[in-house]
Design a protein around this motif. Structure first.
Motif, PDB file in Angstrom:
ATOM      1  N   MET A   1     -83.736  -6.458  12.955  1.00 21.83           N
ATOM      2  CA  MET A   1     -83.113  -5.371  12.203  1.00 21.83           C
ATOM      3  C   MET A   1     -84.086  -4.927  11.123  1.00 21.83           C
ATOM      4  N   ASP A   2     -84.321  -3.637  11.034  1.00 20.18           N
ATOM      5  CA  ASP A   2     -85.208  -3.040  10.038  1.00 20.18           C
ATOM      6  C   ASP A   2     -84.543  -3.113   8.663  1.00 20.18           C
ATOM      7  N   ALA A   3     -85.259  -3.577   7.652  1.00 25.70           N
ATOM      8  CA  ALA A   3     -84.709  -3.700   6.295  1.00 25.70           C
ATOM      9  C   ALA A   3     -84.331  -2.351   5.704  1.00 25.70           C
ATOM     10  N   ASN A   4     -84.931  -1.270   6.207  1.00 26.62           N
ATOM     11  CA  ASN A   4     -84.632   0.073   5.690  1.00 26.62           C
ATOM     12  C   ASN A   4     -83.477   0.738   6.413  1.00 26.62           C
ATOM     13  N   GLU A   5     -82.959   0.082   7.434  1.00 27.02           N
ATOM     14  CA  GLU A   5     -81.869   0.652   8.214  1.00 27.02           C
ATOM     15  C   GLU A   5     -80.600   0.719   7.366  1.00 27.02           C
ATOM     16  N   ILE A   6     -79.940   1.854   7.394  1.00 24.74           N
ATOM     17  CA  ILE A   6     -78.729   2.058   6.595  1.00 24.74           C
ATOM     18  C   ILE A   6     -77.504   1.737   7.445  1.00 24.74           C
ATOM     19  N   HIS A   7     -76.609   0.958   6.880  1.00 28.93           N
ATOM     20  CA  HIS A   7     -75.346   0.635   7.542  1.00 28.93           C
ATOM     21  C   HIS A   7     -74.236   1.198   6.683  1.00 28.93           C
ATOM     22  N   PRO A   8     -73.770   2.396   7.021  1.00 29.22           N
ATOM     23  CA  PRO A   8     -72.751   3.020   6.174  1.00 29.22           C
ATOM     24  C   PRO A   8     -71.450   2.218   6.164  1.00 29.22           C
ATOM     25  N   LEU A   9     -70.815   2.210   5.019  1.00 28.60           N
ATOM     26  CA  LEU A   9     -69.514   1.570   4.893  1.00 28.60           C
ATOM     27  C   LEU A   9     -68.467   2.452   5.543  1.00 28.60           C
ATOM     28  N   PRO A  10     -67.350   1.879   5.962  1.00 29.79           N
ATOM     29  CA  PRO A  10     -66.307   2.703   6.576  1.00 29.79           C
ATOM     30  C   PRO A  10     -65.832   3.797   5.620  1.00 29.79           C
ATOM     31  N   THR A  11     -65.561   4.944   6.186  1.00 28.45           N
ATOM     32  CA  THR A  11     -65.069   6.071   5.391  1.00 28.45           C
ATOM     33  C   THR A  11     -63.607   5.840   5.035  1.00 28.45           C
ATOM     34  N   MET A  12     -63.249   6.147   3.804  1.00 26.91           N
ATOM     35  CA  MET A  12     -61.865   6.002   3.366  1.00 26.91           C
ATOM     36  C   MET A  12     -60.981   6.911   4.219  1.00 26.91           C
ATOM     37  N   ALA A  13     -59.872   6.385   4.650  1.00 25.16           N
ATOM     38  CA  ALA A  13     -58.943   7.159   5.474  1.00 25.16           C
ATOM     39  C   ALA A  13     -57.519   6.887   5.007  1.00 25.16           C
ATOM     40  N   TRP A  14     -56.678   7.885   5.170  1.00 24.05           N
ATOM     41  CA  TRP A  14     -55.279   7.741   4.785  1.00 24.05           C
ATOM     42  C   TRP A  14     -54.620   6.679   5.641  1.00 24.05           C
ATOM     43  N   SER A  15     -53.758   5.930   5.028  1.00 24.20           N
ATOM     44  CA  SER A  15     -52.959   4.920   5.713  1.00 24.20           C
ATOM     45  C   SER A  15     -51.554   4.960   5.136  1.00 24.20           C
ATOM     46  N   ASP A  16     -50.576   4.696   5.968  1.00 25.07           N
ATOM     47  CA  ASP A  16     -49.202   4.623   5.470  1.00 25.07           C
ATOM     48  C   ASP A  16     -49.041   3.512   4.424  1.00 25.07           C
ATOM     49  N   ALA A  17     -49.981   2.586   4.379  1.00 26.61           N
ATOM     50  CA  ALA A  17     -49.929   1.536   3.355  1.00 26.61           C
ATOM     51  C   ALA A  17     -50.017   2.142   1.953  1.00 26.61           C
ATOM     52  N   PHE A  18     -50.551   3.359   1.845  1.00 27.70           N
ATOM     53  CA  PHE A  18     -50.655   4.036   0.543  1.00 27.70           C
ATOM     54  C   PHE A  18     -49.351   4.734   0.138  1.00 27.70           C
ATOM     55  N   LEU A  19     -48.393   4.863   1.052  1.00 22.51           N
ATOM     56  CA  LEU A  19     -47.147   5.548   0.733  1.00 22.51           C
ATOM     57  C   LEU A  19     -46.374   4.806  -0.349  1.00 22.51           C
ATOM     58  N   LEU A  20     -45.841   5.571  -1.314  1.00 19.40           N
ATOM     59  CA  LEU A  20     -45.095   4.975  -2.414  1.00 19.40           C
ATOM     60  C   LEU A  20     -43.655   5.476  -2.500  1.00 19.40           C
ATOM     61  N   GLY A  21     -43.305   6.479  -1.704  1.00 19.51           N
ATOM     62  CA  GLY A  21     -41.925   6.935  -1.671  1.00 19.51           C
ATOM     63  C   GLY A  21     -41.577   8.043  -2.634  1.00 19.51           C
ATOM     64  N   TYR A  22     -42.548   8.555  -3.357  1.00  9.88           N
ATOM     65  CA  TYR A  22     -42.327   9.719  -4.219  1.00  9.88           C
ATOM     66  C   TYR A  22     -43.170  10.829  -3.594  1.00  9.88           C
ATOM     67  N   PRO A  23     -42.543  11.754  -2.842  1.00 12.99           N
ATOM     68  CA  PRO A  23     -43.280  12.686  -1.986  1.00 12.99           C
ATOM     69  C   PRO A  23     -44.422  13.451  -2.666  1.00 12.99           C
ATOM     70  N   ALA A  24     -44.206  13.929  -3.873  1.00 12.51           N
ATOM     71  CA  ALA A  24     -45.279  14.679  -4.551  1.00 12.51           C
ATOM     72  C   ALA A  24     -46.472  13.770  -4.826  1.00 12.51           C
ATOM     73  N   MET A  25     -46.211  12.535  -5.210  1.00  6.57           N
ATOM     74  CA  MET A  25     -47.290  11.584  -5.470  1.00  6.57           C
ATOM     75  C   MET A  25     -48.002  11.224  -4.169  1.00  6.57           C
ATOM     76  N   ASP A  26     -47.235  11.007  -3.116  1.00  4.57           N
ATOM     77  CA  ASP A  26     -47.841  10.678  -1.828  1.00  4.57           C
ATOM     78  C   ASP A  26     -48.752  11.810  -1.345  1.00  4.57           C
ATOM     79  N   ALA A  27     -48.330  13.050  -1.526  1.00  4.63           N
ATOM     80  CA  ALA A  27     -49.156  14.191  -1.118  1.00  4.63           C
ATOM     81  C   ALA A  27     -50.453  14.246  -1.927  1.00  4.63           C
ATOM     82  N   THR A  28     -50.354  14.013  -3.221  1.00  8.12           N
ATOM     83  CA  THR A  28     -51.542  14.017  -4.072  1.00  8.12           C
ATOM     84  C   THR A  28     -52.480  12.874  -3.689  1.00  8.12           C
ATOM     85  N   HIS A  29     -51.921  11.749  -3.329  1.00  7.11           N
ATOM     86  CA  HIS A  29     -52.752  10.614  -2.928  1.00  7.11           C
ATOM     87  C   HIS A  29     -53.472  10.897  -1.617  1.00  7.11           C
TER      88      HIS A  29
END
Length: 160
Positions: A1-29
């Motif tokens: 493996m080349d030391a200069n090789e970039i391994h990007p971290l996973p891109t943040m993605a929406w998950s239902d785990a972020f749901l909090l039950g207050y619709p306006a807040m969930d939409a903003t999140h």
């Protein structure tokens, strides 16, 4: 493996785990997650624009939550607002560094810090606010319906 090789971290993605039950807040999140993902994946030529878009989102997002906290007399308002202020301070610092010609990696590092910060903030600070707002407006805790993520069923072959 080349030391200069970039391994990007996973891109943040929406998950239902972020749901909090207050619709306006969930939409903003959801918007928050989209802005962070855009910052993570932006081409070098677009990173400053994405950073500015994130700042505009954060100002609106945190301002909205502050108005809810003020209007409802949320007991933990000061602590919650302090976290928002620290994030905004960091974003402004990164913008200033980039304006002075610092490597664009600083914006990518900020995006990764936001990926690490957000789940804890949402789980504790925002969940508490969501519960408080639901209690104030509906007399009870928010109802959160999350999709269950399941592994694909494994087929078993009948015994021969």
């Amino acid at each position: 493996m080349d030391a200069n090789e970039i391994h990007p971290l996973p891109t943040m993605a929406w998950s239902d785990a972020f749901l909090l039950g207050y619709p306006a807040m969930d939409a903003t999140h959801r918007e928050f997650v989209d802005c962070v993902a855009a910052l993570q994946t932006a081409a070098d030529d677009d990173i400053e624009r994405c950073l500015d878009e994130f700042l505009q989102h954060a100002l609106s997002h945190f301002g909205e939550e502050q108005r809810w906290m003020d209007a409802s007399k949320f007991p933990a308002s000061k602590c919650h607002a302090e976290e928002h202020d620290k994030v905004l301070s960091s974003v402004r610092e990164v913008i200033e560094l980039m304006q002075r010609g610092v490597n664009k990696q600083v914006a990518r590092d900020l995006a990764e810090a936001l990926v690490q910060w957000f789940p804890g903030h949402a789980d504790y600070m925002d969940a508490s606010l969501s519960h408080w707002l639901s209690q104030q407006s509906h007399g009870g805790a928010p109802v959160v319906l999350r999709r269950q993520v399941t592994e694909p069923a494994q087929q078993t072959l009948p015994d021969a």
